[in-house]
Design a protein around this motif. Structure first.
Motif, PDB file in Angstrom:
ATOM      1  N   LYS A 229      -0.838 -16.282   1.182  1.00 61.98           N
ATOM      2  CA  LYS A 229      -1.093 -15.105   0.923  1.00 61.98           C
ATOM      3  C   LYS A 229      -1.018 -14.152   2.284  1.00 61.98           C
ATOM      4  O   LYS A 229      -0.795 -12.884   2.235  1.00 61.98           O
ATOM      5  N   SER A 230      -1.237 -14.881   3.503  1.00 62.08           N
ATOM      6  CA  SER A 230      -1.540 -14.180   4.509  1.00 62.08           C
ATOM      7  C   SER A 230      -0.231 -13.600   5.251  1.00 62.08           C
ATOM      8  O   SER A 230      -0.174 -12.927   6.370  1.00 62.08           O
ATOM      9  N   ARG A 232       3.118 -11.479   5.372  1.00 57.30           N
ATOM     10  CA  ARG A 232       3.412  -9.978   5.142  1.00 57.30           C
ATOM     11  C   ARG A 232       4.658  -9.991   5.447  1.00 57.30           C
ATOM     12  O   ARG A 232       5.005  -9.090   6.513  1.00 57.30           O
ATOM     13  N   PRO A 264       8.583  -4.754   1.289  1.00 51.58           N
ATOM     14  CA  PRO A 264       7.268  -5.450   1.796  1.00 51.58           C
ATOM     15  C   PRO A 264       6.474  -5.731   0.494  1.00 51.58           C
ATOM     16  O   PRO A 264       5.322  -6.646   0.633  1.00 51.58           O
ATOM     17  N   SER A 265       6.484  -5.109  -0.548  1.00 51.45           N
ATOM     18  CA  SER A 265       5.857  -5.423  -1.658  1.00 51.45           C
ATOM     19  C   SER A 265       6.439  -6.719  -2.577  1.00 51.45           C
ATOM     20  O   SER A 265       5.846  -7.314  -3.294  1.00 51.45           O
ATOM     21  N   PRO A 268       4.377 -10.255  -2.036  1.00 51.54           N
ATOM     22  CA  PRO A 268       3.022 -10.469  -2.950  1.00 51.54           C
ATOM     23  C   PRO A 268       3.066 -10.443  -4.650  1.00 51.54           C
ATOM     24  O   PRO A 268       2.432 -11.144  -4.906  1.00 51.54           O
TER      25      PRO A 268
END
Length: 293
Positions: A229-230, A232, A264-265, A268
């Protein structure tokens, strides 16, 4: 790893000759040629139409991540040469996980290039024996010697290039993701772009409950998803072309969008989808277990 689940299901109802034929057809389909191209900066796609291989270049030598199939090795070598690089300048081979569709060609490529193979300790036995240690429903891969063990957080350094290894087990006990930074004057004014080359977060036939070969599979998946999760990244890449919409992005790139792979999306979103699919599959496998008496 769609073929793995298909093979497990087919074995109960189909002659072994038909299963072998199905596997051969899958190999041929996934090994269709793909024109090599620059993704961004010093990062290139040199794999097949479905099975990824990534070349990271540096004046001091190059790194190749994954050589999917033995029959992919000459095709990948030709792709590298077509881009203007030399196979003999590859210094390191890396692998995201030790399954037939990502590692079968490593032995052949070691012979072609003379490069050393760096891989995780937990996947070493599979790579060197050619038989998956974590499950018994997968085709074999060509055995290959691991020259150096990659630990979590290790950095593969050549020249100014730095590739960081992240152990993300679950899909295999030694599943390894990689991050790096690249610069491209066509994109973001040459500012560093963080790239994630993510090992598979899909279950794809893995037993999550009562897996004697890999008892920690479910826990490993959950820990890996949590720690990822961390990260990016500006660019997310998968080791199956369909896992990051390679064809659509490449089409946009050919139409003039230099930043077609920058989103960047995406990671996630992909990570959340994988986590939800994992939880659904885990619940399904638990529900299949006989009730305690």
């Amino acid at each position: 790893m769609k073929i793995a689940l298909a093979s497990a299901l087919l074995l109960s109802v189909t002659p072994l000759s038909a299963v072998a034929q199905d596997h051969a057809g899958q190999r041929a389909e996934w090994n269709r040629p793909q024109q090599p191209f620059r993704i961004a900066g010093n990062l290139y796609y040199v794999g097949t139409s479905e099975l990824a291989a990534y070349l990271i270049t540096d004046p001091a030598g190059h790194v190749l991540i994954d050589v999917p199939l033995a029959e992919s090795a000459p095709r990948i070598a030709a792709n590298i040469e077509a881009l203007g690089f030399k196979v003999r300048d590859i210094r390191r081979l890396l692998v995201n996980h030790a399954h037939w569709d990502h590692a079968d060609g490593l032995a052949a490529f070691k012979r072609l290039s003379g490069a050393t193979l760096w891989a995780s300790a937990a996947d070493r036995a599979t790579l060197e024996s050619g038989r998956a240690t974590d499950r018994d429903d997968l085709p074999p891969l060509a055995p290959v010697k691991v020259d150096r063990i990659l630990r979590d957080g290790d950095v593969v350094a050549i020249g100014t290039t730095r590739i960081k290894a992240h152990l993300t087990p679950g899909h295999t006990p030694g599943c390894t993701s990689f991050t790096l930074e690249t610069r491209d004057p066509r994109i973001s004014q040459g500012r560093p772009l963080k790239v994630l080359l993510a090992c598979s977060m899909t279950v794809a036939g893995q037993r999550l409950v009562n897996n004697a070969r890999y008892p920690a599979a479910a826990d490993d998946f959950q820990r890996s998803m949590a720690r990822m999760k961390s990260i990016r990244p500006a660019i997310f890449l998968n080791f199956h072309a369909g896992g990051f919409d390679l064809a659509a992005k490449r089409a946009r790139q050919l139409d003039g969008d230099a930043a077609a792979f920058v989103d960047p999306s995406e990671w996630p979103r992909r990570r959340l989808e994988a986590e939800q699919a994992f939880q659904t599959e885990l619940a399904r496998q638990k529900a299949e277990q006989p009730a305690a008496r």
